[in-house]
Design an enzyme around this catalytic site. Sequence first.
Site, PDB file in Angstrom:
ATOM      1  N   SER A 174       0.957  -1.237   0.012  1.00 27.66           N
ATOM      2  CA  SER A 174       0.078   0.030  -0.046  1.00 27.66           C
ATOM      3  C   SER A 174       0.830   1.508  -0.022  1.00 27.66           C
ATOM      4  CB  SER A 174      -0.930  -0.035   1.156  1.00 27.66           C
ATOM      5  OG  SER A 174      -1.446   1.283   1.455  1.00 27.66           O
ATOM      6  N   ASN A 224      10.140   7.286   5.366  1.00 32.82           N
ATOM      7  CA  ASN A 224       9.370   7.933   4.999  1.00 32.82           C
ATOM      8  C   ASN A 224       8.317   8.444   6.075  1.00 32.82           C
ATOM      9  OD1 ASN A 224       6.302   7.294   5.182  1.00 32.82           O
ATOM     10  ND2 ASN A 224       7.537   5.295   4.735  1.00 32.82           N
ATOM     11  N   ILE A 264       5.228  10.437   5.822  1.00 38.87           N
ATOM     12  CA  ILE A 264       4.223  11.126   4.566  1.00 38.87           C
ATOM     13  C   ILE A 264       3.078  11.447   5.550  1.00 38.87           C
ATOM     14  CG2 ILE A 264       2.898  10.413   2.612  1.00 38.87           C
ATOM     15  CD1 ILE A 264       5.757  10.260   2.166  1.00 38.87           C
ATOM     16  N   LEU A 290       0.058   9.993   5.536  1.00 40.14           N
ATOM     17  CA  LEU A 290      -1.306   9.837   5.262  1.00 40.14           C
ATOM     18  C   LEU A 290      -2.138  10.919   4.565  1.00 40.14           C
ATOM     19  CD1 LEU A 290      -2.643   7.102   5.151  1.00 40.14           C
ATOM     20  CD2 LEU A 290      -3.189   7.251   7.687  1.00 40.14           C
ATOM     21  N   CYS A 329       0.323   2.356  10.833  1.00 36.64           N
ATOM     22  CA  CYS A 329       1.240   3.329  10.312  1.00 36.64           C
ATOM     23  C   CYS A 329       1.811   3.821  11.288  1.00 36.64           C
ATOM     24  CB  CYS A 329       0.090   4.349   9.624  1.00 36.64           C
ATOM     25  SG  CYS A 329       1.215   5.876   8.985  1.00 36.64           S
ATOM     26  N   ASN A 349       4.740  -3.809   8.050  1.00 35.61           N
ATOM     27  CA  ASN A 349       4.985  -2.032   7.539  1.00 35.61           C
ATOM     28  C   ASN A 349       6.124  -1.651   7.906  1.00 35.61           C
ATOM     29  OD1 ASN A 349       4.045   0.701   7.294  1.00 35.61           O
ATOM     30  ND2 ASN A 349       1.896   0.178   7.790  1.00 35.61           N
ATOM     31  N   GLY A 356       7.333  -3.293  -2.375  1.00 35.08           N
ATOM     32  CA  GLY A 356       6.831  -1.932  -2.005  1.00 35.08           C
ATOM     33  C   GLY A 356       7.805  -0.740  -2.497  1.00 35.08           C
TER      34      GLY A 356
HETATM   35  O1  RRO Z   1       1.412   7.645   5.132  1.00 31.20           O
HETATM   36  C1  RRO Z   1       2.395   7.292   5.751  1.00 31.20           C
HETATM   37  O2  RRO Z   1       3.093   8.089   6.484  1.00 31.20           O
HETATM   38  C2  RRO Z   1       2.735   5.793   5.941  1.00 31.20           C
HETATM   39  C3  RRO Z   1       1.622   4.819   5.963  1.00 31.20           C
HETATM   40 BR1  RRO Z   1      -0.117   5.285   6.263  1.00 31.20          BR
HETATM   41  C4  RRO Z   1       2.161   3.600   6.385  1.00 31.20           C
HETATM   42  O3  RRO Z   1       1.231   2.727   6.671  1.00 31.20           O
HETATM   43  N1  RRO Z   1       3.442   3.278   6.457  1.00 31.20           N
HETATM   44  C5  RRO Z   1       4.266   4.186   6.267  1.00 31.20           C
HETATM   45  O4  RRO Z   1       5.538   3.814   6.218  1.00 31.20           O
HETATM   46  N2  RRO Z   1       3.968   5.549   5.955  1.00 31.20           N
END
Ligand code: RRO
Length: 295
Positions: free
Chosen positions: A18, A70, A72, A74, A131, A192, A265
């Site tokens: 994902s 990362n 990020i 979400l 996450c 994850n 990934g």
């Molecule tokens: O968006 C993110 O920062 C993020 C998510 Br949702 C996740 O499930 N795993 C990740 O490494 N980054």
Amino acid sequence: MSVRLGSLELSHPVINGSGTFDAIAARRAFGDALYEDFPFAAFVSKTITPKPRAGNPPPRLYETPSGMINSIGLPNKGLDGFLAQDLPELARLPVPLIVSMMATDHDGFEGLVAAVTARDEVAAVELNVSCPNVKSGLIVGEQPEETLALVRALRPLTGKPLIVKLTPNTAAPEAVAAAAEEGGADAVALINTLKAMAVDPTTGEPWLGAGSGGLSGPAVRAIALEQTRRVASAVAIPVVGMGGIESGADALSFLRVGATAVAVGTANFQDPGAGRRVRRELESLIADGAGLHLN
Ligand code: RRO
């Protein structure tokens, strides 16, 4: 070489992790050719949340030896934006669509599962309880009891396969996996990203805007493999293994320790065709007598 995740049949064992492959942007870049030879046997969406989110402050990425961190946070359009804007595009993909979702409480998860289940375009649901970059106040995926309660509450809301995405940031991922299975999950997926950080050498401050993030890529592969083996021996439901897979040989090692399917990934960021190559390499290893019997 088809495999099953509950009632979801995949034509081969390679899917995406994902948030690591933007199928809508990829189609803009590569056109319909992308659909003719799609890299994955199913497409897992970026995680969605009930309401839109802007994500974490920049910088959001840091490159490490053999990996990346990362943070990020979400960013996404929220449930309504996803259903209205992204779902019609994703429904055109030539493979089953798995929608990844996360909420900060049971009500939020229940709303997501109910709304997504009502859409025929969606083949399966992935619950992201792992996450590392969102302060949810709900650390469901780190605790077996919380995972059991959540999956139990959501199971009656959908007849679609439920996949639970596990965190590696816990002492006993196999206990969380067993709880997901007991709650009625059809499959678990792991890992994850691993909690990680980097320091800016000039300022001495954390590099990432949010302070910390999640490590992925080949740097985490050995950890992912060990956790996949542990989880696969603890549950009877299928396991989707991932973490730094870059080649057919990497994928085969996850299948050998008990994964039913694998996900590519971080490698997608370097090469959007990585999934296709991993699948071809895997198939030729098996054809050459790697001796693995997939159902
Ligand atoms: O968006 C993110 O920062 C993020 C998510 Br949702 C996740 O499930 N795993 C990740 O490494 N980054």
